[in-house]
Enzyme design. Sequence first.
Site, PDB file in Angstrom:
ATOM      1  N   CYS A  50       0.821  -1.209   0.000  1.00  0.00           N
ATOM      2  CA  CYS A  50       0.000   0.000   0.000  1.00  0.00           C
ATOM      3  C   CYS A  50       0.855   1.259   0.000  1.00  0.00           C
ATOM      4  CB  CYS A  50      -0.907   0.028   1.228  1.00  0.00           C
ATOM      5  SG  CYS A  50      -2.122  -1.302   1.283  1.00  0.00           S
ATOM      6  N   ASN A  51       2.017   1.179   0.631  1.00  0.00           N
ATOM      7  CA  ASN A  51       2.813   2.380   0.861  1.00  0.00           C
ATOM      8  C   ASN A  51       4.107   2.458   0.069  1.00  0.00           C
ATOM      9  OD1 ASN A  51       1.055   3.510   2.756  1.00  0.00           O
ATOM     10  ND2 ASN A  51       1.891   2.228   4.380  1.00  0.00           N
ATOM     11  N   GLN A 116       4.036  -5.155  10.057  1.00  0.00           N
ATOM     12  CA  GLN A 116       3.436  -5.824   8.907  1.00  0.00           C
ATOM     13  C   GLN A 116       4.388  -5.889   7.718  1.00  0.00           C
ATOM     14  OE1 GLN A 116      -0.093  -4.008   7.381  1.00  0.00           O
ATOM     15  NE2 GLN A 116      -0.772  -5.846   6.317  1.00  0.00           N
ATOM     16  N   ALA A 191     -10.350  -9.799   3.212  1.00  0.00           N
ATOM     17  CA  ALA A 191      -9.932 -10.824   4.170  1.00  0.00           C
ATOM     18  C   ALA A 191      -8.468 -11.199   3.996  1.00  0.00           C
ATOM     19  CB  ALA A 191     -10.809 -12.067   4.017  1.00  0.00           C
ATOM     20  N   GLY A 192      -7.691 -10.267   3.439  1.00  0.00           N
ATOM     21  CA  GLY A 192      -6.263 -10.503   3.300  1.00  0.00           C
ATOM     22  C   GLY A 192      -5.521 -10.142   4.578  1.00  0.00           C
ATOM     23  N   MET A 194      -4.125  -7.260   5.588  1.00  0.00           N
ATOM     24  CA  MET A 194      -4.566  -6.023   6.218  1.00  0.00           C
ATOM     25  C   MET A 194      -5.974  -6.173   6.791  1.00  0.00           C
ATOM     26  SD  MET A 194      -3.356  -2.952   6.826  1.00  0.00           S
ATOM     27  CE  MET A 194      -2.286  -2.315   5.539  1.00  0.00           C
TER      28      MET A 194
END
Length: 455
Positions: A50-51, A116, A191-192, A194
């Site tokens: 995501c980042n 994470q 439902a992954g 994250m």
Amino acid sequence: MKLLVVGASYRTAPVAALERLAVAPADLPHALARLVAQPYVSEAVLVSTCNRVEVYAAVSGFHGGLGDICAVLAESTGVPPAALADHLYVHFDAAAVKHAFRVATGLDSMVVGEAQILGQLRDAYHWASGADTTGRLLHELMQQALRVGKRAHSETGIDRAGQSVVTAALGLATELLNSDLAARPALVVGAGAMGSLGVATLSRLGAGPVAVTNRGADRAVRLAESYGATAVPIADLTATLSTVDIVVAATAAPEAVLTREVVTRALADRKPSRGPLVLLDLAVPRDVEPGVADLPGVQVIDIDRMAALVANGPAAADAAAVERIVATEVDAFLNWLRGADVAPTVAALRGRADNVVTVELGRLAQRRPDLTDDQRDEVARTVHRVVQRLLHQPTVRVRQLAAEPGGDQYAALLRELFDLEVPQTSPVGTVPEVVVPEAVPPLGGAAEDPSTGGQ
């Protein structure tokens, strides 16, 4: 081979740019194959979260490797090279190792200390291993980065000081709701990894009831059962939205899941007295359509807002402790790398000695055909022992010296003294002038001059 990192992150690119750069899991094998097919790239690991989107590569040359990586990124993402360059940073050799270790420890994360990223790095390494695009250099780098990350979390308080992205986002949600999350109904979309973290964090904070929805219903059911939540069909998304106060959206869908139309319909059935509907969009590409933020009664917390609002610094002592760990581990890795660089020279020297022994034993056999097999074997063993003893101390010592800063000169001297033919590469820490190949526009302000090692 030298280590090169080319990437973009929340530090250098807005979420819209990261969305364009993101590489879907299904596309990773092709992108990795394209990378190692380039003339200057021999190994590659691609991290897409995501980042951040980053390529870790073993390259035979800085400029050629940079051009190859930028070309593949432009091809794989469809982002024009000029637009791509505006958001890139570059790290080379020692700076690349430092960057990898800072990423693994969470020091480079939006919320410093979040763990994470370790799982994301592990996944990226497994993808690359499965695609057969890792070799000795990146295997060692990834293994050590994962170890350093675990060490930082076990030896310091960075876990306490730094929150996960989900925890930090939910902290913002409590401010917007003007209350804690206890008994606040919530929905997790996805439902992954994250999404799982979202359900776990909501449950820990006492939110409830918590619902989970996902395009793959089985995964939603399994996740919900693990935390005492309720799985709902994705077809009931709109109806469920009208009953909750908090939504954590974290899918890997290529398009927005929470569109303006969907949210508008949900708001029509939602009582205004409940307060704002808080949508936490932690996905790249975005799960929440941009226009949703303009709807009355809705608060959207996306990655850009997180970057602006989250105080992402752990306690100074914890940050300093992790930085010291990183510095120590970078030195250790560079020592290993310098030692690995001298290995071909040592192998070439031993190979030269073996060739000399073979030639001389052949000459002896011609001059003394009267020697028995046992005598020839004894002579051969004796000569080999003498050669090995003569070479042992200098080869051990050159490995030790080569592992020290500036130690590349010893391998070079050994090659010069014995006229050894070993493929040459620039020594570790030697930083070339940054001149981007003509095929790729000059890097913008976000890019790093590798001589600075800047972040």
